[in-house]
Design a protein around this motif. Structure first.
Motif, mmCIF file in Angstrom:
data_model
loop_
_atom_site.group_PDB
_atom_site.id
_atom_site.type_symbol
_atom_site.label_atom_id
_atom_site.label_comp_id
_atom_site.label_asym_id
_atom_site.label_seq_id
_atom_site.Cartn_x
_atom_site.Cartn_y
_atom_site.Cartn_z
ATOM 1 N N TRP A 1 1.137 -1.068 -0.432
ATOM 2 C CA TRP A 1 -0.427 0.360 -0.082
ATOM 3 C C TRP A 1 0.874 1.452 0.362
ATOM 4 C CZ3 TRP A 1 -4.256 1.577 -1.766
ATOM 5 C CH2 TRP A 1 -4.927 3.234 -0.868
ATOM 6 N N LEU A 2 1.693 1.195 0.796
ATOM 7 C CA LEU A 2 2.215 2.408 0.636
ATOM 8 C C LEU A 2 3.424 2.581 -0.643
ATOM 9 C CD1 LEU A 2 4.079 4.200 3.103
ATOM 10 C CD2 LEU A 2 5.964 2.983 3.078
ATOM 11 N N LEU B 1 5.909 6.081 6.710
ATOM 12 C CA LEU B 1 4.909 4.975 7.127
ATOM 13 C C LEU B 1 5.212 4.924 8.682
ATOM 14 C CD1 LEU B 1 3.283 1.628 7.084
ATOM 15 C CD2 LEU B 1 5.108 0.621 8.122
ATOM 16 N N THR B 2 3.824 6.016 8.536
ATOM 17 C CA THR B 2 3.905 6.570 10.600
ATOM 18 C C THR B 2 3.175 5.516 10.984
ATOM 19 O OG1 THR B 2 2.022 8.059 9.926
ATOM 20 C CG2 THR B 2 4.711 8.886 8.988
ATOM 21 N N SER C 1 0.930 6.641 5.027
ATOM 22 C CA SER C 1 0.058 5.633 5.559
ATOM 23 C C SER C 1 0.433 4.620 6.545
ATOM 24 C CB SER C 1 -0.408 4.965 4.613
ATOM 25 O OG SER C 1 0.999 3.565 4.304
ATOM 26 N N GLN C 2 -0.525 4.625 7.248
ATOM 27 C CA GLN C 2 -0.333 3.238 8.896
ATOM 28 C C GLN C 2 -0.713 2.487 8.490
ATOM 29 O OE1 GLN C 2 -1.696 6.418 11.999
ATOM 30 N NE2 GLN C 2 -0.764 7.670 11.689
ATOM 31 N N PRO C 3 0.298 1.641 9.938
ATOM 32 C CA PRO C 3 -0.514 -0.388 9.393
ATOM 33 C C PRO C 3 -1.132 -0.427 10.054
ATOM 34 C CG PRO C 3 1.587 0.842 11.042
ATOM 35 C CD PRO C 3 1.230 1.683 10.092
ATOM 36 N N LEU C 4 -1.712 -1.064 9.755
ATOM 37 C CA LEU C 4 -3.188 -1.827 10.319
ATOM 38 C C LEU C 4 -2.692 -2.124 12.202
ATOM 39 C CD1 LEU C 4 -4.838 -4.956 8.656
ATOM 40 C CD2 LEU C 4 -5.456 -2.841 8.950
ATOM 41 N N ASP C 5 -1.475 -2.830 11.854
ATOM 42 C CA ASP C 5 -1.274 -2.758 13.354
ATOM 43 C C ASP C 5 -0.144 -2.655 13.667
ATOM 44 O OD1 ASP C 5 -3.147 -5.370 15.143
ATOM 45 O OD2 ASP C 5 -2.749 -5.771 13.298
#
Ligand code: UD1
Ligand code: CA
Length: 459
Positions: free
Chosen positions: A114-115, A126-127, A216-220
């Motif tokens: 996605w990133l 990625l934040t 973008s941010q990770p799910l976890d």
């Protein structure tokens, strides 16, 4: 193949691990941290993967001899910007470059995809928003708004009190065009609180060029968790194990407790498999339909058939267990144990390099090593195959339908022919013929009028 470079930073020493082993070689589920990151990198099918190494370099390189990896040495750890600079000669200047950390093992490939998608030809970070952002670089946005444009990243040690209240942190994972990295990295300075060349300073450079910066941010949040200490390693191990347990549950496996099993390798299960608590799986393990694994079993590189039952405390290593077999409790299957269908191996029975055909049983206290055992054989308690003469190992053959009485020693090499019966207590040194009773036993005698000694009175 994706048009992508991946640079993995792995030069850090990891002082807080308090270990002689380079940090990225510490293992999660029996695989080095760097191995997890390389596997994730490979799953993205990049054109180049370059690992930046430093501390314990030879050891790190030797652990990953694969030809698809390029290695860039960073002799002195002068900062993350300096580290990525070392990789530039090994990557394609025309392609986007994903930067990963060798000590951040659990990032999902989908998060990275996605990133990559978001970045396009620009910069993407990625934040994550953390309740406790201490220690991380902070994402500074225009006007301080959560949806403001990213302006720069400020490191914890360089941040003003105001900036320290920002809860959006830099994971360190980012995507940047290689050409832009070539432009930016040589211009980085190190006049900051740590005297390091910060990779994070490229953000302000990109902004100055008018480049858009996506985030973008990770799910976890565990996807961006790094390992700096044994405590963090242990915490990530539990998270990883829970993820693996969840995959098993999704696949229909019944787990007595998803928090109490460990998978250190690849476990493949059929339908209606049950796994009790405290089971450890190592290497490649396959379990057939309807099989159940009792508590406290350790199973390594073993194939188990359908409808088999491993009772508690079974240890199986490089073994094959046939359908409907019953193993344990307290059985030990060593390398080369190959059991057919409906074989019973009971408590304190050790099997090594031995084939045992269908419906044969050794239910109590026995050693069966270097042997070929037929079907419908019954091995009595206390039977030992004496396979080793102190210098060499020898082979024993036990044909179909044999009955071996308790406490028999079979001195290899020796053969027991079909349907033979060996009387209890026999020491077998020669071939036992088909269908006959063979015994070697001192004649039983009784002495009449014998009296037991009595205790002498103390003087
Ligand atoms: C870095 C980021 C910070 C981010 C944090 C996330 C910078 C300047 N800061 O901080 O914004 O929040 O990661 O954990 O980038 N490494 C090298 N060579 C070096 C220095 C580091 O290979 O000279 C490697 C380390 O082995 C590690 C990674 O780069 O894998 C990050 O290094 P680390 O020292 O943990 O970075 P931080 O200062 O914590
Ligand atoms: Ca770190």
């Amino acid at each position: 193949m994706n048009n992508l470079n991946i640079v993995i930073l792995a030069a850090g020493q990891g002082k807080r691990m308090r270990s002689d082993l380079p940090k990225v070689l510490h293992t999660l589920a029996d695989r080095p941290l760097l191995g997890h990151v390389i596997a994730t990198a490979r799953s993205l099918k990049p054109k180049h993967i370059c690992v930046v190494y430093g501390h314990g370099g030879d050891q790190v390189r030797a652990a990953f001899p694969d030809a698809d990896l390029a290695w860039a040495e960073q002799k002195e750890q002068l900062g993350t910007g300096h580290a990525v600079l070392q990789a530039l000669p090994h990557i394609d200047a025309q392609l986007p470059t994903l930067v990963l950390y060798g000590d951040v093992p659990l990032t999902r490939a989908t998060t990275l995809q996605w990133l990559i998608h978001l970045a396009g030809p620009n910069l993407a970070l990625l934040t994550a928003n953390l309740a406790n952002p201490t220690g991380y670089g902070r994402i500074v946005r225009e006007g301080g708004w959560v949806d403001g444009k990213v302006q720069r990243i400020v490191e914890q040690k360089d941040a003003s009190p105001g900036e320290l209240t920002i809860t959006e942190v830099n994971s360190g994972i980012l995507l940047a065009p290689a050409g832009a990295l070539q432009r930016w990295l040589p211009t980085l300075g190190n006049s900051n609180a740590q005297g390091e060349y910060y990779l994070t300073d490229i953000v302000a450079l990109a902004v100055a060029e008018g480049m858009t910066i996506a985030t973008s941010q990770p799910l976890d949040t565990w996807e961006i968790d790094g390992v700096n200490s044994k405590a963090q390693l242990a915490a990530l191990e539990r998270i990883h194990q829970r993820n693996l347990a969840d995959q098993l549950l999704d696949a229909g496996v019944t787990l007595a407790d998803p928090a109490r099993l460990d998978i250190r390798g690849n476990l493949r299960c059929g339908r209606d498999v049950f796994i009790d608590v405290n089971v450890v799986f190592e290497g490649d393990v396959e379990i057939g339909d309807g099989t159940s694994i009792g508590a406290n079993c350790v199973i390594r590189n073993t194939k188990i058939g359908a409808r088999a039952k491993l009772h508690p405390f079974t240890l199986a290593e490089e073994a094959v267990i046939g359908d409907e077999s019953l193993i344990g409790p307290y059985a030990r299957l060593r390398p080369g144990a190959k059991l057919g269908k409906d074989v019973h191996i009971g408590n304190f029975v050790e099997v090594k390099n031995a084939q045992i055909a269908d419906h044969s049983k050794a239910n109590h206290h026995a050693y069966l090593g270097d042997a070929t055992i037929g079907s419908n054989v019954n091995v009595g308690a206390g039977t030992i195959i004496c396979n080793y003469d102190g210098a060499n190992k020898h082979h024993t053959i036990i044909e179909d339908d044999v009955f071996i009485g308790s406490d028999t020693q079979l001195v290899a090499p020796v053969t027991v022919r079909k349907g033979a019966t060996i009387a209890a207590g026999t020491t077998l040194t020669k071939e036992a013929p088909e269908g006959q009773l063979t015994l070697s036993r001192a004649k039983q005698t009784s002495i009449s009028g014998w009296t037991r000694p009595t205790k002498q009175p103390k003087k």
